[in-house]
Enzyme design. Structure first.
Site, mmCIF file in Angstrom:
data_model
loop_
_atom_site.group_PDB
_atom_site.id
_atom_site.type_symbol
_atom_site.label_atom_id
_atom_site.label_comp_id
_atom_site.label_asym_id
_atom_site.label_seq_id
_atom_site.Cartn_x
_atom_site.Cartn_y
_atom_site.Cartn_z
ATOM 1 C CG HIS A 64 41.084 46.461 36.458
ATOM 2 N ND1 HIS A 64 41.887 46.467 35.669
ATOM 3 C CD2 HIS A 64 40.522 45.038 36.469
ATOM 4 C CE1 HIS A 64 41.910 45.261 35.140
ATOM 5 N NE2 HIS A 64 41.033 44.192 35.719
ATOM 6 C CB THR A 75 38.106 39.145 39.297
ATOM 7 O OG1 THR A 75 38.616 40.224 39.250
ATOM 8 C CG2 THR A 75 36.868 39.481 40.023
ATOM 9 C CD GLU A 115 39.884 44.641 40.026
ATOM 10 O OE1 GLU A 115 38.750 43.347 39.750
ATOM 11 O OE2 GLU A 115 41.084 44.192 39.567
ATOM 12 C CG ASP A 156 39.860 41.339 43.016
ATOM 13 O OD1 ASP A 156 40.609 42.087 43.458
ATOM 14 O OD2 ASP A 156 39.440 41.706 42.013
ATOM 15 C CG HIS A 157 43.080 40.138 42.204
ATOM 16 N ND1 HIS A 157 43.869 41.277 41.765
ATOM 17 C CD2 HIS A 157 42.067 40.095 41.431
ATOM 18 C CE1 HIS A 157 42.930 41.834 40.820
ATOM 19 N NE2 HIS A 157 41.827 40.974 40.626
#
Ligand code: GP9
Ligand code: MN
Length: 411
Positions: A195, A80, A38, A254-255
């Protein structure tokens, strides 16, 4: 219609590269343990805060793995879910919204479906509600055999915080669930603690907070550190439970986690005067790590080729010995000797061996200096555009309905 698919297939076939002979099938029949990290960006690796490493475990792991240091995320608003979509299909996500919502029931040829023919069982592990990002529907389209969602985990006030089950507990329970799967399996585990807004309980804070004008960024380094500790325990437990040796372990960010709103803090941390558009592109790099026990620990490699999430599917399938010729995919095998070093981000920015293009700007990739577009970035514009628009056509037209691997589409 199906004519459009023929045009796209011609484009894809023209860009197809032969896999590396040496690497093809090197992880054949192994379990795949894919971990989606994450909000994890590459800039935190091999960095310290007050003398302490932010990712001590990952820093060690990359020295026993293939580590791709110029690997870019290609996600947009679907975050995600976009990253999952790219990895499963080697298609780009959409420019707006999440394809997990807009085109959940399209025909796809996702990795879990392909691997079924090779005897693989597939599962996703994520301690959130199954309906979040419409995952329950999409995973059916991808033909994932089992989705271990929030219902599969034992969640108590003690083992959860913020977004839910803490990563350490998540991995502990995930390995127990993984043990129950038929082998070989293709597993996809998605972490959650790192997150936004990056909050932790005191006991989980393993390094100090950073000191900048951004509370978000200050805490981010701490939650990344926590995730790293959880990963360390995960690998230990895989070893204890005999799930390590015969697996291939793949980790991917993921990003981005830190948006441009925190540029001042980022500049301070990176020791720069300001964050330029060039820097913003470079900050879209996320870790991509392939760890193959018995192989990469003996022969680790730092790989600097330009690459992106779109390349994961053909790369992984080839390592497993699965032929992907004639497949509709936009990525290329990262081990292919004649691969084109290229990554296009979903907003149209792109990265080549020599250049970085951001809207009307062009930069020399190595020096970061701004240069004329003519004869440099503009040479690659059509390619960047074609990639995204062909992929969009597939999704909007649900064109994989017309695709049949056995017959392939007629030329
Ligand atoms: C939610 C998790 C986070 O289940 O995957 O989603 P994100 O907000 O990063 O897209
Ligand atoms: Mn995410």
């Amino acid at each position: 219609d199906s004519d459009e698919l023929v045009e796209i297939q011609n484009y894809v076939n023209a860009n197809e590269k032969e896999p590396s002979e040496e690497m093809f099938g090197i992880a054949k029949d192994r379990n795949v343990i894919f971990v989606s990290l994450e909000s994890t960006q590459s800039f935190v690796l091999n960095e310290t805060l007050n003398g302490k490493e932010i990712t001590p475990f990952l820093n060690d792991l990359i020295n026993e793995s293939y580590y791709f240091e110029n690997f870019y995320h290609q996600t947009e608003q679907g975050k995600t879910s976009d990253s999952e979509f790219i990895v499963a299909n080697s298609l780009y996500p959409l420019g707006r919204g999440s394809v997990f919502f807009t085109n959940s029931e399209n025909e796809y040829n996702a990795t879990p479906e392909i691997l079924k023919d090779y005897g693989y069982y597939s599962a996703t592990f994520h301690a959130n509600n199954a309906t979040f990002w419409n995952r329950d529907i999409v995973y059916d389209s991808f033909e994932v055999d089992t989705f271990f969602d929030i219902e599969s985990y034992d969640i108590t006030p003690e083992n959860s915080f913020g977004w839910g089950l803490k990563d350490k507990e998540f991995f502990e329970q995930t390995v127990d669930l993984m043990k129950t799967l038929p082998q070989p399996f293709y597993s996809y585990s998605i972490t959650l603690t790192n997150h936004f807004p990056f909050e932790l309980e005191e006991e989980d804070k393993l390094i100090d907070e950073y000191d900048s004008n951004s509370e978000i960024f200050n805490r981010y380094l701490q939650t990344v550190r926590y995730q790293d500790e959880a990963l360390k325990r995960f690998i230990e437990k895989l070893k204890e439970e005999n799930l390590y040796e015969h697996s291939i372990i793949v980790l991917m960010g993921d990003h981005y986690g830190i948006s441009e709103n925190h540029n001042e803090a980022l500049a301070q941390f990176l020791g720069k005067d300001e964050i330029t558009p060039y820097d913003t592109i470079q900050l879209q790099r996320v870790p991509f790590i392939i760890h193959i026990p018995g192989l990469t620990d003996q022969h680790p490699e730092l790989i600097s080729d330009i690459s992106g999430q779109i390349d994961v599917k053909p790369t992984l399938l080839h390592l497993l010995g699965v032929d992907t010729s004639d497949r509709i995919q936009f990525g290329q095998d990262l081990f292919s000797p004649d691969r084109t070093p290229f990554a296009v981000l979903r907003n149209g920015s792109f990265i080549t061996e020599d250049y970085i293009s951001v809207s009307t700007l062009c930069y020399d990739r190595k020096s970061g200096e701004e240069i004329e577009r003519e004869g440099t970035c503009d040479v690659y514009e059509d390619m960047a555009h074609d990639e995204l628009s062909f992929s969009d056509k597939i999704i909007y037209g649900d064109l994989l309905r017309f695709y049949n691997k056995e017959e392939s589409v007629e030329e």
